[in-house]
Every structure is written in structure tokens, then in C-alpha cells.
Design an enzyme around this catalytic site. Structure first.
Site, PDB file in Angstrom:
ATOM      1  N   ASN A  22       2.938  -8.141 -10.435  1.00 41.33           N
ATOM      2  CA  ASN A  22       3.379  -7.572  -9.149  1.00 41.33           C
ATOM      3  C   ASN A  22       3.807  -8.564  -8.081  1.00 41.33           C
ATOM      4  O   ASN A  22       4.601  -8.215  -7.205  1.00 41.33           O
ATOM      5  CB  ASN A  22       2.263  -6.696  -8.567  1.00 41.33           C
ATOM      6  CG  ASN A  22       2.104  -5.376  -9.311  1.00 41.33           C
ATOM      7  OD1 ASN A  22       2.994  -4.964 -10.061  1.00 41.33           O
ATOM      8  ND2 ASN A  22       0.983  -4.703  -9.128  1.00 41.33           N
TER       9      ASN A  22
ATOM     10  N   HIS B 210      -9.526  -6.657  -1.034  1.00 42.32           N
ATOM     11  CA  HIS B 210      -9.559  -5.307  -1.622  1.00 42.32           C
ATOM     12  C   HIS B 210      -9.787  -5.490  -3.125  1.00 42.32           C
ATOM     13  O   HIS B 210      -8.864  -5.413  -3.936  1.00 42.32           O
ATOM     14  CB  HIS B 210      -8.255  -4.570  -1.346  1.00 42.32           C
ATOM     15  CG  HIS B 210      -8.181  -3.233  -2.033  1.00 42.32           C
ATOM     16  ND1 HIS B 210      -9.074  -2.221  -1.784  1.00 42.32           N
ATOM     17  CD2 HIS B 210      -7.339  -2.754  -2.987  1.00 42.32           C
ATOM     18  CE1 HIS B 210      -8.780  -1.180  -2.546  1.00 42.32           C
ATOM     19  NE2 HIS B 210      -7.739  -1.475  -3.287  1.00 42.32           N
TER      20      HIS B 210
ATOM     21  N   GLY C  73       6.599   7.264  -6.982  1.00 37.90           N
ATOM     22  CA  GLY C  73       5.274   7.179  -7.610  1.00 37.90           C
ATOM     23  C   GLY C  73       4.265   8.128  -7.005  1.00 37.90           C
ATOM     24  O   GLY C  73       4.574   8.958  -6.139  1.00 37.90           O
TER      25      GLY C  73
ATOM     26  N   GLY D 267       0.309  -2.097  -2.573  1.00 37.93           N
ATOM     27  CA  GLY D 267       0.357  -2.482  -3.999  1.00 37.93           C
ATOM     28  C   GLY D 267      -0.599  -3.621  -4.301  1.00 37.93           C
ATOM     29  O   GLY D 267      -0.686  -4.593  -3.544  1.00 37.93           O
TER      30      GLY D 267
ATOM     31  N   ASP E 145     -11.160   1.530   1.387  1.00 40.79           N
ATOM     32  CA  ASP E 145     -12.551   1.090   1.219  1.00 40.79           C
ATOM     33  C   ASP E 145     -13.369   1.474   2.463  1.00 40.79           C
ATOM     34  O   ASP E 145     -14.511   1.924   2.370  1.00 40.79           O
ATOM     35  CB  ASP E 145     -12.597  -0.427   1.018  1.00 40.79           C
ATOM     36  CG  ASP E 145     -11.614  -0.884  -0.041  1.00 40.79           C
ATOM     37  OD1 ASP E 145     -11.832  -0.575  -1.215  1.00 40.79           O
ATOM     38  OD2 ASP E 145     -10.600  -1.519   0.313  1.00 40.79           O
TER      39      ASP E 145
HETATM   40  N1  LIG Z   1      -4.740  -1.011  -1.468  1.00 35.66           N
HETATM   41  C1  LIG Z   1      -5.280   0.090  -1.942  1.00 35.66           C
HETATM   42  O1  LIG Z   1      -6.306   0.562  -1.422  1.00 35.66           O
HETATM   43  C2  LIG Z   1      -4.693   0.811  -3.114  1.00 35.66           C
HETATM   44  C3  LIG Z   1      -3.653   0.271  -3.822  1.00 35.66           C
HETATM   45  N2  LIG Z   1      -3.124   0.918  -4.896  1.00 35.66           N
HETATM   46  C4  LIG Z   1      -2.002   0.286  -5.589  1.00 35.66           C
HETATM   47  O2  LIG Z   1      -0.773   0.908  -5.165  1.00 35.66           O
HETATM   48  C5  LIG Z   1       0.229   0.671  -6.155  1.00 35.66           C
HETATM   49  C6  LIG Z   1       1.001   1.950  -6.469  1.00 35.66           C
HETATM   50  O3  LIG Z   1       0.146   2.915  -7.028  1.00 35.66           O
HETATM   51  P1  LIG Z   1       0.716   4.334  -7.540  1.00 35.66           P
HETATM   52  O4  LIG Z   1       1.615   4.924  -6.520  1.00 35.66           O
HETATM   53  O5  LIG Z   1      -0.460   5.097  -8.004  1.00 35.66           O
HETATM   54  O6  LIG Z   1       1.554   3.856  -8.797  1.00 35.66           O
HETATM   55  P2  LIG Z   1       2.738   4.637  -9.568  1.00 35.66           P
HETATM   56  O7  LIG Z   1       2.929   3.921 -10.858  1.00 35.66           O
HETATM   57  O8  LIG Z   1       2.500   6.092  -9.568  1.00 35.66           O
HETATM   58  O9  LIG Z   1       3.995   4.364  -8.632  1.00 35.66           O
HETATM   59  C7  LIG Z   1       4.499   3.082  -8.417  1.00 35.66           C
HETATM   60  C8  LIG Z   1       5.973   3.222  -8.181  1.00 35.66           C
HETATM   61  O10 LIG Z   1       6.454   1.913  -7.849  1.00 35.66           O
HETATM   62  C9  LIG Z   1       7.713   1.769  -8.456  1.00 35.66           C
HETATM   63  N3  LIG Z   1       8.081   0.364  -8.542  1.00 35.66           N
HETATM   64  C10 LIG Z   1       7.745  -0.552  -9.478  1.00 35.66           C
HETATM   65  N4  LIG Z   1       8.346  -1.716  -9.220  1.00 35.66           N
HETATM   66  C11 LIG Z   1       9.056  -1.548  -8.085  1.00 35.66           C
HETATM   67  C12 LIG Z   1       9.902  -2.369  -7.328  1.00 35.66           C
HETATM   68  N5  LIG Z   1      10.155  -3.647  -7.687  1.00 35.66           N
HETATM   69  N6  LIG Z   1      10.481  -1.877  -6.216  1.00 35.66           N
HETATM   70  C13 LIG Z   1      10.266  -0.591  -5.851  1.00 35.66           C
HETATM   71  N7  LIG Z   1       9.498   0.253  -6.540  1.00 35.66           N
HETATM   72  C14 LIG Z   1       8.888  -0.225  -7.641  1.00 35.66           C
HETATM   73  C15 LIG Z   1       7.547   2.442  -9.814  1.00 35.66           C
HETATM   74  O11 LIG Z   1       8.804   2.740 -10.409  1.00 35.66           O
HETATM   75  C16 LIG Z   1       6.760   3.684  -9.425  1.00 35.66           C
HETATM   76  O12 LIG Z   1       7.610   4.760  -9.068  1.00 35.66           O
HETATM   77  C17 LIG Z   1      -0.512   0.063  -7.349  1.00 35.66           C
HETATM   78  O13 LIG Z   1      -0.360  -1.346  -7.335  1.00 35.66           O
HETATM   79  C18 LIG Z   1      -1.944   0.445  -7.093  1.00 35.66           C
HETATM   80  O14 LIG Z   1      -2.853  -0.405  -7.739  1.00 35.66           O
HETATM   81  C19 LIG Z   1      -3.595   2.131  -5.294  1.00 35.66           C
HETATM   82  C20 LIG Z   1      -4.629   2.730  -4.612  1.00 35.66           C
HETATM   83  C21 LIG Z   1      -5.262   2.100  -3.474  1.00 35.66           C
HETATM   84  O1  LIG Z   2      -8.712   0.708  -7.978  1.00 39.83           O
HETATM   85  C1  LIG Z   2      -7.472   0.675  -8.110  1.00 39.83           C
HETATM   86  O2  LIG Z   2      -6.861   0.044  -8.964  1.00 39.83           O
HETATM   87  C2  LIG Z   2      -6.677   1.425  -7.091  1.00 39.83           C
HETATM   88  C3  LIG Z   2      -7.215   1.009  -5.798  1.00 39.83           C
HETATM   89  O3  LIG Z   2      -6.899  -0.051  -5.292  1.00 39.83           O
HETATM   90  C4  LIG Z   2      -8.301   1.796  -5.230  1.00 39.83           C
HETATM   91  O4  LIG Z   2      -8.523   2.949  -5.627  1.00 39.83           O
HETATM   92  O5  LIG Z   2      -8.984   1.273  -4.354  1.00 39.83           O
END
Ligand SMILES: NC(=O)C1=CN([C@@H]2O[C@H](COP(=O)(O)OP(=O)(O)OC[C@H]3O[C@@H](n4cnc5c(N)ncnc54)[C@H](O)[C@@H]3O)[C@@H](O)[C@H]2O)C=CC1
Ligand SMILES: O=C([O-])CC(=O)C(=O)O
Length: 333
Positions: A105, A187, A14, A130, A159
């Protein structure tokens, strides 16, 4: 050279992983002399894409990478890992709150908690990225009972970095000159970005951020709102959620957890609540933490909590208690 460590990134095909893996592989997180095996987990339909990521890691010709394990098999992925970046999950789309992702999720984190329990080292440090990250981390820890709960955390460092960068811009100083901002709670859009204990270095002298900005309405109003809604603003602009900044924050979080924080400094991490600051126990709540060299974190104690802060802490804790209830019922289905 130290012995190689094993580091897993889930969701490795991802967006966030694409930036994160490079930081790990070139030594930004675990140190410039720390060799590692990268364990990359994704779901079966993404194995082709993941193969491309593996090709690129090879083509980076990075000397610290001793091997790459790319798999959809949890038993292989989590085997003997020392550090886990739990990214794999669905991101939100415009108009959603992060907690709307719980039903999609949370079971991923239940299942992968069980896998950590079975296959990872008992000393593993787990960072859940995630969303909804706090409650996913809580469930991940619950289903890994043989690993201490203090080894699980969720990411509020993005954040924290957003708050620090915004204050530095406002004050016209470098980001490193602003220290000790705090993200309390979830978050989510109920988080409380708090500057009451933050300091800034201006022309060589240290001041409180509150005094330097001297605008309570801004610090309790627009500033808080901006940090709370920054993720949504990025989605509105990019049509995809933050990835480069999220990967950087994940690296910062793990680096500080691995090596410790500088004396007198604290960072924000969502960790299991022990009831500090009157927060309900047994939710993953973002606190200010200081970390000893070697990785033992402590929730910073004794910071005064104003009436405004009390109200803000209670709101975000309440949301986490509700998410916990929903998550427990989803995980029992
Ligand atoms: N805590 C934080 O500050 C932040 C959290 N996030 C979260 O991070 C997560 C990932 O974001 P991105 O990388 O942009 O998403 P993305 O969609 O680009 O990548 C997610 C990847 O996870 C894989 N995936 C899905 N189910 C899975 C499983 N059961 N086991 C292993 N891999 C699996 C998908 O196939 C995909 O390749 C999202 O939930 C997003 O909301 C994003 C930004 C900040
Ligand atoms: O806002 C979202 O969904 C992704 C995230 O967690 C962030 O950017 O802080």
C-alpha cells in the site's frame, strides 16, 4: 448557502467508501447546509462498480450534492479538493498485522501525496484511513511538500470510539457520558488505549473512569488488549475488515477537525509528532488533540504520564520508527 466544497474519497468503489459517501452526501460531516462536489477515485478495473455507486448517489436525491466526479485519473480526482479521505488500498486478511500491508500500500500514498501536492488546495485536510494508516500518512505528507504537514492525519478514531463504547458498556452509561479517552501511537496492536484522563458522567456527577471502574488490572490488561485487537476480531467474525464503523469514525474525525472540539474535550488523531510527551519527532503518532473552531488542532499538553503509560508509549513509537524506515526504503525503490 455557503459555496460548495470539493471532497475526495479514494477507494470509492470499496466497502468503507460505501458507508462513508452517504454520510458525506447527507451533511453529517461538513454540515447540513454545506453543498459539495464528491470526487470519487478508484482504479481502472473498478470503474464499472464505481458507476453503480454514482447511480445510487443520484438515486438518493440528496440536495447537498452539487455534482459527482468519478474517475481513475489522479489529476482530475485531486483537483482543488478541500478535504481528502484516503481510503483506497488493500485491506488485511485474517492472520495478518496491518504493517504487513506496507509493501502493498505505501506506494499508493506516495503517488497520491504527489497528486495532492500538484492539484489539491494548499489548505486541504487529509485523513489517511488505508493501512498501515500512520505510516501511509507520513509518506503521503512527505511527497506533498507544498502542503503543511499539519494538514495530514491518520485515523485512530475508530480505536477511540471502540474504547469509549466499551467503557460505556462496562459502566452502564450512554457513550456520550464517557469523554476524553486517549489512543496513543500507532493504529496497530501496539496502540495504547489510555483511560487515565477519561471522565464519566454517572447520575449527573462527573467522575474519573479509573475511579468509577476501580479495576486497574482490567484497565491495563483486558481492556487494552480488546481495543488493540478489535479489528482482528471483526475480521475473524465477518471475514472482511470493519467498514461501517470505520466510515463512521472517518466522519467523526473529519467533522471534529472541520468544526472543532467542545471546550474541555479532546479526541484522538494521529498527527505529525513535534516531540510532545517524549515521542520521537516526525512520525505520525496518535495524540489527544483539541481543535479550535475552524480546524486548527493542538496536541493537548501537560497530561501526567505514569510509568506504565511511558512504557506503552515507547513501544508503539518504536514500531512507528521501524515502519518509517521500511516505508522510506520501499518508496525509494
Ligand atoms: N484506519 C482505520 O481505522 C481503518 C483502516 N482500514 C483500511 O482501509 C482500507 C480500505 O478498506 P476497505 O474499504 O474495507 O477495502 P476494499 O477492498 O473494500 O476497498 C478498497 C478500494 O480501494 C481501491 N483501490 C486500491 N488501490 C487503489 C488506488 N491506487 N487508488 C484508488 N483506489 C484504490 C480498490 O479498488 C477498492 O475499491 C484498507 O487498507 C483497510 O485496512 C479499514 C478499517 C479501519
Ligand atoms: O483491522 C483491520 O485490518 C481494519 C482496521 O484497521 C480496523 O478495523 O481497525
Amino acid at each position: 448557502m455557503p459555496e460548495p466544497i470539493r471532497v475526495i474519497v479514494t477507494g470509492a468503489a470499496g466497502q468503507i467508501a460505501y458507508s462513508l459517501i452517504y454520510q458525506l452526501a447527507k451533511g453529517d460531516v461538513f454540515g447540513a447546509d454545506q453543498p459539495l462536489y464528491l470526487h470519487l477515485l478508484d482504479i481502472p478495473p473498478m470503474m464499472g462498480v464505481l458507476e453503480g455507486v454514482v447511480m445510487e448517489i443520484t438515486d438518493c436525491a440528496l440536495p447537498l450534492v452539487k455534482g459527482v466526479v468519478a474517475t481513475a485519473d489522479l489529476a482530475v480526482a485531486f483537483k482543488d479538493v478541500d478535504a481528502a479521505f484516503m481510503v483506497g488500498s488493500m485491506p488485511r486478511k485474517q492472520g495478518m498485522e496491518r504493517k504487513d500491508l506496507l509493501s502493498a500500500n505505501v506506494k499508493i500514498f506516495k503517488e497520491q501525496g504527489e497528486a495532492l501536492d500538484k492539484y489539491a488546495k494548499k489548505t486541504v485536510k487529509v485523513l489517511v484511513v488505508g493501512n498501515p494508516a500512520n505510516t501511509n500518512a507520513l509518506m503521503c505528507a512527505k511527497y506533498a511538500p507544498s502542503i503543511p504537514k499539519k494538514n495530514f492525519s491518520a485515523m485512530t478514531r475508530l480505536d477511540h470510539n471502540r474504547a469509549q463504547a466499551a467503557l460505556a458498556q462496562k459502566l452502564g452509561v450512554g457513550v456520550a457520558d464517557v469523554q476524553n479517552v486517549i489512543i496513543w501511537g500507532n493504529h496497530s496492536s501496539t496502540q495504547f488505549p489510555d483511560v487515565a484522563h477519561a471522565s464519566v458522567l454517572i447520575n449527573g456527577s462527573k467522575k474519573s473512569v479509573s475511579d468509577a471502574i476501580n479495576d486497574k488490572d482490567y484497565l491495563q490488561g483486558d481492556f487494552v488488549k480488546m481495543v488493540q485487537t478489535r479489528g482482528a476480531a471483526v475480521i475473524a467474525a465477518r471475514k472482511m475488515s470493519s467498514a461501517m464503523s470505520a466510515a463512521k469514525a472517518a466522519g467523526d474525525h473529519m467533522k471534529d477537525w472541520w468544526f472543532g472540539t467542545a471546550p474541555g474535550q479532546h479526541v484522538s488523531m494521529a498527527v505529525i509528532s513535534d516531540g510532545s510527551y517524549g515521542v520521537a519527532a516526525d512520525i505520525m503518532f496518535s495524540f489527544p488533540v483539541s481543535i479550535k473552531p475552524g480546524g486548527e488542532y493542538q496536541i493537548v499538553q501537560g497530561l501526567p504520564v505514569s510509568d506504565f503509560a511511558r512504557k506503552m508509549l515507547d513501544i508503539t513509537a518504536e514500531e512507528l520508527l521501524e515502519e518509517k524506515k521500511d516505508a522510506l526504503s520501499l518508496c525509494q525503490d
